[in-house]
Design a protein around this motif. Sequence first.
Motif, PDB file in Angstrom:
ATOM      1  N   SER A  69       1.035  -1.525   0.207  1.00 16.00           N
ATOM      2  CA  SER A  69      -0.368   0.047  -0.035  1.00 16.00           C
ATOM      3  C   SER A  69       0.708   1.316   0.280  1.00 16.00           C
ATOM      4  O   SER A  69       1.462   1.110   0.351  1.00 16.00           O
ATOM      5  N   TYR A  87       0.502   5.232   1.652  1.00 16.09           N
ATOM      6  CA  TYR A  87      -0.157   6.081   2.142  1.00 16.09           C
ATOM      7  C   TYR A  87       0.328   8.036   1.923  1.00 16.09           C
ATOM      8  O   TYR A  87       2.078   7.778   1.831  1.00 16.09           O
ATOM      9  N   LEU A 130      -4.427   6.331   3.556  1.00 17.89           N
ATOM     10  CA  LEU A 130      -4.763   5.081   2.221  1.00 17.89           C
ATOM     11  C   LEU A 130      -4.406   5.896   0.950  1.00 17.89           C
ATOM     12  O   LEU A 130      -5.710   6.823   0.864  1.00 17.89           O
TER      13      LEU A 130
END
Length: 115
Positions: free
Chosen positions: A34, A36, A46
Amino acid sequence: VQLVESGGGLVQPGGSLRLSCAASGFTFSRYIMSWYRQAPGKERELVAAITSAGGITNYADSVKGRCTISRDNAKNTVYLQMNRLKPGDAVVYYCKVPLNGVDYWGKGTLVTVSS
């Protein structure tokens, strides 16, 4: 576990950047990755996520249509292509991997959007 972000810098409004996150210390191809971002005084939010094989991606509404997350499992690297950048995108970007219930983060890369 080590995550090292790069690719941040100064860009004009409307410009593009590609962020990279080089991973090591774990089996990269097995994990969701991910991106962020965090503005001063605000919680980390996010931006985008990608499944282990890259088949499914997810984006925050604020970047949908402007950003693309991708990964190269042969290079243990996840990318974030950002287009049509706005002043509000000018924050620090981090990559994250959750391993065995623990979130591991890189140190971040700063994006500055200014004319």
